[in-house]
Design a protein around this motif. Structure first.
Motif, PDB file in Angstrom:
ATOM      1  N   LEU A 165      -8.443  24.586   7.640  1.00 60.08           N
ATOM      2  CA  LEU A 165      -9.816  25.024   7.783  1.00 60.08           C
ATOM      3  C   LEU A 165     -10.216  25.982   6.670  1.00 60.08           C
ATOM      4  O   LEU A 165     -11.272  25.831   6.036  1.00 60.08           O
ATOM      5  CB  LEU A 165     -10.011  25.718   9.143  1.00 60.08           C
ATOM      6  CG  LEU A 165     -10.161  24.822  10.370  1.00 60.08           C
ATOM      7  CD1 LEU A 165     -10.150  25.679  11.631  1.00 60.08           C
ATOM      8  CD2 LEU A 165     -11.464  24.055  10.283  1.00 60.08           C
ATOM      9  N   GLU A 166      -9.360  26.954   6.423  1.00 61.16           N
ATOM     10  CA  GLU A 166      -9.681  27.953   5.416  1.00 61.16           C
ATOM     11  C   GLU A 166      -9.794  27.333   4.019  1.00 61.16           C
ATOM     12  O   GLU A 166     -10.720  27.628   3.256  1.00 61.16           O
ATOM     13  CB  GLU A 166      -8.613  29.065   5.430  1.00 61.16           C
ATOM     14  CG  GLU A 166      -8.643  29.901   6.695  1.00 61.16           C
ATOM     15  CD  GLU A 166      -7.528  30.941   6.705  1.00 61.16           C
ATOM     16  OE1 GLU A 166      -6.617  30.822   5.836  1.00 61.16           O
ATOM     17  OE2 GLU A 166      -7.562  31.831   7.544  1.00 61.16           O
ATOM     18  N   ALA A 205     -19.032  15.401  -5.775  1.00 63.79           N
ATOM     19  CA  ALA A 205     -19.767  15.230  -4.525  1.00 63.79           C
ATOM     20  C   ALA A 205     -18.980  14.346  -3.566  1.00 63.79           C
ATOM     21  O   ALA A 205     -18.963  14.579  -2.341  1.00 63.79           O
ATOM     22  CB  ALA A 205     -21.137  14.625  -4.802  1.00 63.79           C
ATOM     23  N   LYS A 206     -18.326  13.313  -4.110  1.00 68.11           N
ATOM     24  CA  LYS A 206     -17.515  12.450  -3.251  1.00 68.11           C
ATOM     25  C   LYS A 206     -16.368  13.242  -2.619  1.00 68.11           C
ATOM     26  O   LYS A 206     -16.115  13.144  -1.400  1.00 68.11           O
ATOM     27  CB  LYS A 206     -16.962  11.292  -4.089  1.00 68.11           C
ATOM     28  CG  LYS A 206     -16.099  10.338  -3.297  1.00 68.11           C
ATOM     29  CD  LYS A 206     -15.545   9.247  -4.200  1.00 68.11           C
ATOM     30  CE  LYS A 206     -14.534   9.837  -5.187  1.00 68.11           C
ATOM     31  NZ  LYS A 206     -13.859   8.780  -5.980  1.00 68.11           N
ATOM     32  N   PHE A 207     -15.698  14.065  -3.423  1.00 67.77           N
ATOM     33  CA  PHE A 207     -14.588  14.850  -2.867  1.00 67.77           C
ATOM     34  C   PHE A 207     -15.119  15.965  -1.960  1.00 67.77           C
ATOM     35  O   PHE A 207     -14.431  16.389  -1.024  1.00 67.77           O
ATOM     36  CB  PHE A 207     -13.744  15.443  -3.998  1.00 67.77           C
ATOM     37  CG  PHE A 207     -12.958  14.400  -4.754  1.00 67.77           C
ATOM     38  CD1 PHE A 207     -11.945  13.690  -4.139  1.00 67.77           C
ATOM     39  CD2 PHE A 207     -13.254  14.106  -6.062  1.00 67.77           C
ATOM     40  CE1 PHE A 207     -11.231  12.736  -4.820  1.00 67.77           C
ATOM     41  CE2 PHE A 207     -12.546  13.153  -6.755  1.00 67.77           C
ATOM     42  CZ  PHE A 207     -11.532  12.449  -6.140  1.00 67.77           C
ATOM     43  N   TYR A 208     -16.315  16.458  -2.227  1.00 67.03           N
ATOM     44  CA  TYR A 208     -16.915  17.466  -1.338  1.00 67.03           C
ATOM     45  C   TYR A 208     -17.108  16.879   0.055  1.00 67.03           C
ATOM     46  O   TYR A 208     -16.792  17.531   1.067  1.00 67.03           O
ATOM     47  CB  TYR A 208     -18.249  17.904  -1.943  1.00 67.03           C
ATOM     48  CG  TYR A 208     -18.961  18.971  -1.152  1.00 67.03           C
ATOM     49  CD1 TYR A 208     -18.738  20.321  -1.391  1.00 67.03           C
ATOM     50  CD2 TYR A 208     -19.876  18.623  -0.151  1.00 67.03           C
ATOM     51  CE1 TYR A 208     -19.408  21.290  -0.660  1.00 67.03           C
ATOM     52  CE2 TYR A 208     -20.540  19.588   0.592  1.00 67.03           C
ATOM     53  CZ  TYR A 208     -20.305  20.929   0.322  1.00 67.03           C
ATOM     54  OH  TYR A 208     -20.953  21.893   1.045  1.00 67.03           O
ATOM     55  N   ALA A 263     -12.547  16.278   6.333  1.00 65.50           N
ATOM     56  CA  ALA A 263     -11.244  16.865   6.700  1.00 65.50           C
ATOM     57  C   ALA A 263     -11.432  18.195   7.413  1.00 65.50           C
ATOM     58  O   ALA A 263     -10.674  18.531   8.353  1.00 65.50           O
ATOM     59  CB  ALA A 263     -10.385  17.039   5.439  1.00 65.50           C
ATOM     60  N   TYR A 264     -12.423  18.978   6.995  1.00 69.85           N
ATOM     61  CA  TYR A 264     -12.703  20.263   7.655  1.00 69.85           C
ATOM     62  C   TYR A 264     -13.120  20.038   9.100  1.00 69.85           C
ATOM     63  O   TYR A 264     -12.670  20.745  10.011  1.00 69.85           O
ATOM     64  CB  TYR A 264     -13.799  20.979   6.881  1.00 69.85           C
ATOM     65  CG  TYR A 264     -14.279  22.251   7.528  1.00 69.85           C
ATOM     66  CD1 TYR A 264     -13.567  23.439   7.409  1.00 69.85           C
ATOM     67  CD2 TYR A 264     -15.464  22.263   8.286  1.00 69.85           C
ATOM     68  CE1 TYR A 264     -14.013  24.607   8.010  1.00 69.85           C
ATOM     69  CE2 TYR A 264     -15.914  23.418   8.889  1.00 69.85           C
ATOM     70  CZ  TYR A 264     -15.187  24.592   8.743  1.00 69.85           C
ATOM     71  OH  TYR A 264     -15.632  25.759   9.339  1.00 69.85           O
ATOM     72  N   GLU A 265     -13.966  19.074   9.365  1.00 74.66           N
ATOM     73  CA  GLU A 265     -14.398  18.789  10.733  1.00 74.66           C
ATOM     74  C   GLU A 265     -13.217  18.342  11.590  1.00 74.66           C
ATOM     75  O   GLU A 265     -13.093  18.746  12.761  1.00 74.66           O
ATOM     76  CB  GLU A 265     -15.487  17.716  10.719  1.00 74.66           C
ATOM     77  CG  GLU A 265     -16.784  18.181  10.089  1.00 74.66           C
ATOM     78  CD  GLU A 265     -17.816  17.075  10.010  1.00 74.66           C
ATOM     79  OE1 GLU A 265     -17.457  15.932  10.415  1.00 74.66           O
ATOM     80  OE2 GLU A 265     -18.954  17.327   9.566  1.00 74.66           O
TER      81      GLU A 265
END
Length: 806
Positions: A731-732, A752-755, A761-763
């Motif tokens: 998460l961090e 932007a794609k990796f963002y 992944a964060y969700e």
């Protein structure tokens, strides 16, 4: 009775068409038969005297108050069309004679006093009947009397009989008042309305009155002409008999006349014999004259042929003669600049002479003669000797030019001074011999190979020396702080940031290296292709790009490639051009081989100072590659491609090292919080975006892909090392990745794609972490609920005991 051809309108129109354009009017036209005869002698029909069909046409033409009368003879052509054959003027008609041996009286002859030879038998004209004959002759007589005021001499025709025939066959026509009596009466209208036309009477009014008085003495009327004619004949015979009697009474006179005739006959016989002798001599003389003329014709033809032969031999000798001034230049002349005009003229003469001695230019009968073969062999030796001397001179000349420039240090960069290579003087001196090379190629195409190798080897030394000195001084004069190559290593501490020293001078130095040498190499390639007579397209077309964005002005860019020479051989096909292009590429490899090492040195030096400068250098190189489109600049494109590959290799090396730095974080002690390479990657990406130029976006995107992939894989591995805190770590770090790259992701599609990938992944990590928290806090409650659910399925209500504690 058959219709007369004089009344044939079709015949009249055909005659008018035959003489169309003469402005003449047809008065009468009639068909006749033509044969040959002699005056006052019977004609003998032979092979050459057969009767031929003809048409006699009488035409008139008015010229003011004067009228011209013509007798035209027309014959039938192969297609049955009438065409003019003979033309007689009636003013020259002197005699009309009816042939006596024709019992029908339909054959007559016309005598003209303007014929060249009166001995030639005149043509005889035969009519179908006496009416046609009388009709034609009356028309002729009337026209002669009206136009000329006289009629020709008439032989064998009774004029009185013709006058009577004319009166019997002429209808009475009332005269209209106002018609002139002394003018010619046109017969065209009468010919259309009457069978016979009489323009004027053959006898005058006085003569007619005398004849009527004479007939009155014999108590005969005008209608008894036949009886009157018979009576006149009997009286004529009586008068002739009286004349014969008178003649017989004069016998002595007659004897004298006969003796005179006898002597005249003897003289005539002698004259005939002499004439026969003279004819024989004349025949012999004619034969001799013909023989002499034949010999003269042969001699004249021989003289003309001899004259033509001498002219041809003079031309051939002129082709075979070698002028002394050209022979001196070709055998032992100097090749100094002052003598080049004479050498060029000698080369042109030699090439033209050799070409003129070949079969297309020289007659095939001369090509195989001994003199031509010997002269051709002599010219071949002269050509080989000249080509050998010229080639040896040019090889030594190229070497001496380059050695002189290499020995002079002022031509190269020195400490504290960057020197732009200047080949203007070199090209000017070489251009002096450009036309000589053109003629050497036309004389011997194989001689250019060694010359090209000599020029390439000499100039290669000069170019490599210039590039080496320029690159060394360029590196020495460029001041730039060296940036560290460690960007993403976690062992240096999480709060350490990479240096941000300005290294733009490194890119500027590389761009200056390309700006100076790429146009120079293109110009040298172009000059070499034209100077060494390669049949290839131009290196840089007019208005083309020499450095990818604009034309770099140099000191020698004014018509450097315009050698001021003509194309001697311009009949080359595509196959020859492709062969020349292959040979040119091989020669350019020899000319420029080795110079790429100095460019590699600049690239390696720039990489050591700042690896990220590979991005800007890659864009600069791409711009130059896009500007090189010409076929003959092949080696320059190869050089730029090698530079691009070298830059890409060095940058890939940097990317690989950075990825290894990221992977080394996995071997460190327990990681807590945001990993160090997450914020450092944001700083690195910001710096990389600043260096992007031109087509280097793909290179940077590939680096982004590799960096982020390794970062995410390494992050997952570190998180799996401590499952209890894995989701917190994820998460961090994913949140830190999104926060640090938020601005760049809005402008860079790859980031932007990796963002978005980090956001997903964060969700997922958030979901797993919340699930873990809930499970940890309410674990006993969840266990009690599961036990109650199990009891509800396994125990009946009656078996449940009452428990006060519940």
């Amino acid at each position: 009775m058959a219709k007369s051809s004089a009344d044939d309108e079709e015949l009249r129109r055909a005659c008018a068409a035959a003489i169309e354009g003469t402005k003449q009017e047809i008065t009468m036209s009639i068909r006749v038969a033509k044969s040959r005869g002699i005056w006052a002698k019977s004609s003998k029909l032979g092979r050459g005297h057969m009767a031929k069909p003809r048409v006699l046409a009488i035409s008139t033409k008015a010229k003011g108050q004067r009228t011209t009368a013509l007798l035209r003879v027309l014959k039938y052509s192969t297609g049955g069309v009438l065409e003019p054959a003979k033309l007689y003027k009636l003013k020259h008609l002197s005699k009309v004679e009816v042939v006596s041996n024709d019992p029908s009286g339909c054959t007559f002859m016309l005598g003209f006093d303007n014929l060249r030879s009166q001995s030639v038998a005149p043509p005889q004209w035969t009519m179908r009947n006496v009416d046609d004959r009388n009709r034609l002759l009356l028309c002729i007589f009337n026209i002669c009397k009206d136009v000329l005021g006289r009629i020709p001499k008439v032989v064998g025709i009774d004029v009185v009989e013709m006058a009577l025939w004319a009166k019997e066959n002429t209808p009475v026509i009332s005269k209209q008042p106002g018609i002139l009596q002394d003018g010619p009466v046109m017969a065209a209208v009468a010919e259309r309305d009457m069978k016979v036309t009489v323009e004027r009477e053959l006898v005058s009014q006085v003569e007619e009155e005398d004849m009527e008085a004479l007939l009155g003495t014999y108590v005969m009327g005008i209608g008894e002409a036949e009886a009157f004619s018979e009576r006149l004949k009997r009286e004529l015979q009586a008068l002739e008999a009286a004349n014969v009697h008178a003649i017989l009474e004069n016998e002595p006179l007659i004897n004298e006349v006969l003796q005179g005739l006898e002597s005249a006959t003897n003289c005539v016989d002698d004259m005939d014999e002499w004439l026969g002798i003279f004819n024989i001599k004349l025949r012999h003389m004619r034969e001799d004259i013909e023989s002499i003329e034949t010999r003269n014709n042969k001699l004249e033809m021989q003289s003309v042929n001899n004259k033509s032969l001498i002219e041809e031999l003079d031309k051939l000798l002129e082709r075979l003669r070698i002028p002394s001034e050209y022979a001196a230049s070709l055998t032992g002349g100097s090749f100094d600049e002052a003598r080049m005009l004479q050498n060029i003229e000698a080369c042109e003469w030699l090439a033209n002479t050799l070409r003129n001695l070949e079969v297309p230019q020289l007659d095939r009968s001369y090509a195989n003669t001994r003199s031509v073969r010997e002269k051709r062999g002599e010219l071949d030796k002269l050509r080989n000797n000249f080509v050998k001397r010229a080639s040896e001179f040019l090889r030594n000349y190229f070497t001496s030019l380059v050695d002189f420039m290499i020995s002079d240090k002022s031509y190269f960069s020195q400490r504290g001074q960057l020197k732009r290579p200047d080949h203007a003087d070199l090209r000017y001196k070489c251009r002096t011999y450009a036309r000589l090379l053109q003629h050497l190629k036309s004389l011997d195409k194989n001689c250019l190979g060694p010359l090209r190798k000599a020029y390439c080897s000499s100039l290669n030394l000069l170019l490599r020396r210039e590039a080496r000195e320029f690159a060394n001084e360029l590196r020495a004069s460029t001041k730039a702080s060296r940036n560290p190559t460690v960007w993403l290593d976690g062992s240096t501490g999480s709060n350490q940031s990479a240096s941000s020293a300005d290294t733009s001078t490194v890119s500027e130095a590389y761009a200056k290296m390309l700006t100076i040498f790429i146009p120079l190499l293109v110009d040298e390639s172009s000059f070499f292709a034209h100077f060494m007579c390669f049949e290839v397209p131009a290196l840089v077309p007019p208005g083309g790009l020499a450095n990818g964005n604009k034309t770099i002005p140099t000191d020698d860019d004014n018509d450097d490639d315009d050698l001021g020479i003509m194309d001697i051989d311009d009949n080359d096909n595509a196959g020859k051009k492709s062969a020349d292009l292959q040979a040119l590429n091989e020669s350019l490899h020899d000319l420029l081989d080795g110079i790429q090492e100095d460019f590699y040195a600049v690239v390696d030096w720039a990489y050591k100072i700042d690896p990220l400068r590979c991005i800007s250098m890659h864009g600069i190189t791409e711009r130059y590659i896009s500007g090189q489109k010409a076929d003959a600049a092949g080696f320059v494109r190869i050089l730029l491609d090698d530079l691009e590959n070298r830059i890409s290799t060095q940058f890939s090396r940097f990317v690989d090292e950075a990825c290894h730095q990221i992977e080394r974080n996995e071997r460190n002690v327990r990681q807590v919080g945001v990993l160090s390479y997450i914020p450092r990657f944001a700083t690195l990406a910001t710096r990389m975006e600043q260096y992007i130029q031109g087509q280097s976006r793909d290179l940077v995107d590939q680096a982004y892909t590799k960096f982020v992939t390794v970062m995410f894989v390494t992050l997952d591995k570190i998180a799996q090392a401590d499952p209890k805190y894995a989701d917190i770590l994820l998460l961090e770090n994913y949140a830190a990745f999104q926060n640090s790259l938020y601005d760049l992701a809005n402008v860079v599609p790859t980031l932007a794609k990796f963002y978005h990938q980090a956001s997903e992944a964060y969700e997922q990590a958030c979901t797993r972490f919340i699930s873990t928290i809930i499970l940890y806090q309410f674990e006993r409650l969840f266990q009690f609920a599961r036990r109650i659910e199990d009891l509800m399925y396994t125990i009946t209500p009656e078996e449940v005991s009452l428990s006060v504690c519940l």
